[in-house]
Design a protein around this motif. Structure first.
Motif, PDB file in Angstrom:
ATOM      1  N   THR A   1     -29.720  97.966  34.836  1.00 46.40           N
ATOM      2  CA  THR A   1     -30.776  97.066  35.328  1.00 46.40           C
ATOM      3  C   THR A   1     -30.838  96.998  36.854  1.00 46.40           C
ATOM      4  N   ARG A   2     -29.975  97.731  37.525  1.00 48.06           N
ATOM      5  CA  ARG A   2     -29.864  97.627  38.979  1.00 48.06           C
ATOM      6  C   ARG A   2     -31.181  97.930  39.692  1.00 48.06           C
ATOM      7  N   ASP A   3     -31.884  98.966  39.278  1.00 49.42           N
ATOM      8  CA  ASP A   3     -33.107  99.341  39.985  1.00 49.42           C
ATOM      9  C   ASP A   3     -34.110  98.195  40.003  1.00 49.42           C
ATOM     10  N   GLU A   4     -34.279  97.550  38.859  1.00 49.98           N
ATOM     11  CA  GLU A   4     -35.226  96.447  38.798  1.00 49.98           C
ATOM     12  C   GLU A   4     -34.734  95.248  39.613  1.00 49.98           C
ATOM     13  N   VAL A   5     -33.434  95.006  39.583  1.00 47.22           N
ATOM     14  CA  VAL A   5     -32.866  93.912  40.373  1.00 47.22           C
ATOM     15  C   VAL A   5     -33.085  94.172  41.858  1.00 47.22           C
ATOM     16  N   TYR A   6     -32.797  95.380  42.310  1.00 45.30           N
ATOM     17  CA  TYR A   6     -32.986  95.698  43.727  1.00 45.30           C
ATOM     18  C   TYR A   6     -34.460  95.658  44.112  1.00 45.30           C
ATOM     19  N   ARG A   7     -35.322  96.068  43.194  1.00 43.09           N
ATOM     20  CA  ARG A   7     -36.761  95.981  43.472  1.00 43.09           C
ATOM     21  C   ARG A   7     -37.174  94.514  43.655  1.00 43.09           C
ATOM     22  N   THR A   8     -36.642  93.645  42.812  1.00 45.73           N
ATOM     23  CA  THR A   8     -36.958  92.222  42.921  1.00 45.73           C
ATOM     24  C   THR A   8     -36.428  91.639  44.220  1.00 45.73           C
ATOM     25  N   TRP A   9     -35.173  91.888  44.534  1.00 43.66           N
ATOM     26  CA  TRP A   9     -34.570  91.314  45.740  1.00 43.66           C
ATOM     27  C   TRP A   9     -35.265  91.797  47.000  1.00 43.66           C
ATOM     28  N   THR A  10     -35.499  93.092  47.105  1.00 43.45           N
ATOM     29  CA  THR A  10     -36.132  93.608  48.315  1.00 43.45           C
ATOM     30  C   THR A  10     -37.590  93.166  48.413  1.00 43.45           C
ATOM     31  N   GLN A  11     -38.253  92.975  47.272  1.00 43.80           N
ATOM     32  CA  GLN A  11     -39.623  92.475  47.311  1.00 43.80           C
ATOM     33  C   GLN A  11     -39.668  91.044  47.835  1.00 43.80           C
ATOM     34  N   ILE A  12     -38.662  90.245  47.485  1.00 38.15           N
ATOM     35  CA  ILE A  12     -38.596  88.883  48.024  1.00 38.15           C
ATOM     36  C   ILE A  12     -38.434  88.930  49.538  1.00 38.15           C
ATOM     37  N   VAL A  13     -37.552  89.797  50.022  1.00 39.07           N
ATOM     38  CA  VAL A  13     -37.391  89.939  51.471  1.00 39.07           C
ATOM     39  C   VAL A  13     -38.727  90.284  52.119  1.00 39.07           C
ATOM     40  N   TYR A  14     -39.446  91.220  51.507  1.00 37.72           N
ATOM     41  CA  TYR A  14     -40.735  91.630  52.066  1.00 37.72           C
ATOM     42  C   TYR A  14     -41.758  90.495  52.017  1.00 37.72           C
ATOM     43  N   GLU A  15     -41.891  89.860  50.873  1.00 40.30           N
ATOM     44  CA  GLU A  15     -42.897  88.811  50.716  1.00 40.30           C
ATOM     45  C   GLU A  15     -42.627  87.606  51.609  1.00 40.30           C
ATOM     46  N   GLU A  16     -41.340  87.313  51.835  1.00 39.17           N
ATOM     47  CA  GLU A  16     -40.981  86.176  52.679  1.00 39.17           C
ATOM     48  C   GLU A  16     -40.921  86.542  54.161  1.00 39.17           C
ATOM     49  N   ALA A  17     -41.253  87.789  54.469  1.00 35.02           N
ATOM     50  CA  ALA A  17     -41.243  88.280  55.849  1.00 35.02           C
ATOM     51  C   ALA A  17     -39.850  88.230  56.470  1.00 35.02           C
ATOM     52  N   GLY A  18     -38.824  88.519  55.656  1.00 35.38           N
ATOM     53  CA  GLY A  18     -37.485  88.682  56.206  1.00 35.38           C
ATOM     54  C   GLY A  18     -37.449  89.880  57.142  1.00 35.38           C
TER      55      GLY A  18
END
Length: 390
Positions: A323-340
């Motif tokens: 499940t790592r790929d989906e987890v990393y996709r979720t985490w990095t998308q949060i960084v992007y959406e929150e403008a980290g």
């Protein structure tokens, strides 16, 4: 990453010394795709809560690797090549080997002793990272015993507890002396002092510092204030970060990552004038957290730093490969959406000298090419594109 996560004592004898004018060594031998030679020149700056490079906002995806300062040229080049091929902008590595050598390389065998031959691999890494258009973040000591770190300083000066590293005057002086030597060294390959080299984005005071003997967070804060000010007086070019895991000290909270039990007050460290940006880490496997908690952890740090300073998810890892790929996709998308401002996965490894893959000691290894690398490369493209927006 903490000591209990991995074993870190493997070494294959490296290549002979190469002068700054020598031919570039051969890397992994694989197709050399994704070269970014000459990209990303100049020092990274901070304006408000954003990084800037070359006059434009600098958003990045990056990685970590802990063996760049003692492995062979071939192994170093392979990691740098793969980072560039993935479109990553930054690599975080270690700038310390204290006490015992890592199979032949030591940066500080005892206080105030800095054998020049021990620095060859880190010189090489800095030189080659520039050739690949990669920025580096270099941590200057370790909370954990790997490669010596804080516990080695405590042993050197006859201490009895880890946290004396922050308070013992002799230890503080010795740490400063090492840092000053490191920053003032002249790279044998480039002829440039580290403190003048824009390949390096930032100095980190330590990898994952904690001070559990003082849950107020004041001991660690005082040390960070002292050491960040010391570095800034030496080096006005580079950014300074703490390198901590992002633990909060919030009144009334019972969660160990938020109640101050680790002796870290993340928001207090964020306010220090000579700390340029904030970091936080994420390891649910080790911290006993679920995925919903992880999403909140990312959002909270980015939102709490907004309008103050840049913030980087500096280490993250998840062991379940199914499940790592989906987890990393979720985490990095949060960084992007929150403008980290950026994120750096743990950890990118490549081949060994015999051509086999470096072992997956801690279960977090990412190799290129792979499905996980593809997810992270897609995110890297999005972060670079954001930096090009007006």
């Amino acid at each position: 990453m903490m000591n209990r996560k991995i074993g870190r004592r493997e070494f294959i004898a490296g290549a002979a010394f190469l002068g700054a004018g020598a031919l570039l060594p051969v890397g992994s031998g694989r197709a050399r795709r994704g070269h970014q030679l000459g990209r990303g020149r100049g020092f990274v700056r901070v304006v408000g809560d954003r990084f800037f490079l070359g006059g434009r906002p600098f958003y990045f995806a990056g990685t970590n690797n802990y063996y760049m300062h003692y492995k062979s040229h071939r192994m170093i080049d392979d990691v740098l090549h793969d980072a560039a091929a993935m479109g990553l902008s930054l690599l975080r590595c270690w700038g310390f080997i204290d006490g015992q050598p890592a199979d032949g390389f030591v940066l500080q065998p005892e206080p105030y002793t800095y054998p020049e031959e021990g620095y060859e691999r880190i010189d090489y890494t800095v030189w080659r990272a520039r050739r690949y258009g990669l920025k580096l973040v270099i941590a200057l000591t370790n909370n954990w015993p790997d490669f010596g770190g804080m516990e080695q300083y405590v042993r050197w000066f006859g201490g009895s507890s880890h946290d004396e590293f922050y308070t013992n005057p002799e230890i503080r002086i010795a740490y400063k002396a090492y840092v000053e030597h490191f920053l003032r060294r002249r790279n044998r390959y480039t002829g440039v002092r580290y403190m003048d080299d824009p390949t390096i984005m930032a100095w980190e005071l330590a990898n994952e510092p904690r001070c559990q003997s003082d849950v107020s967070g004041l001991t660690l804060r005082k040390w960070v204030d002292e050491m960040s000010t010391f570095i800034k007086r030496l080096d006005r070019h580079h950014l300074v970060a703490v390198g901590d895991e992002g633990f909060y000290r919030q009144t009334g909270r019972t969660d160990w990552t938020r109640n101050g039990s680790q002796g870290v007050d993340w928001e207090s460290l964020l306010e220090l004038p000579n700390v340029d940006y904030a970091t936080f880490h994420l390891y649910p496997d080790h911290w006993g957290k679920d995925l919903d908690w992880c999403s909140d952890w990312i959002r909270d740090h980015i939102r709490d730093a907004r309008g103050r300073k840049p913030v980087v998810l500096e280490e993250f890892g998840y062991r379940d490969k199914a499940t790592r790929d989906e987890v990393y996709r979720t985490w990095t998308q949060i960084v992007y959406e929150e403008a980290g401002s950026g994120d750096q996965f743990w950890l990118l490894t490549g081949i060994q000298d015999d051509g086999t893959l470096y072992p997956d000691y801690d279960g977090f290894r990412v190799v290129y090419p792979s499905s996980t690398a593809a997810v992270l490369s897609e995110h890297a493209r999005a972060m670079r594109a954001r930096g090009r927006l007006p």
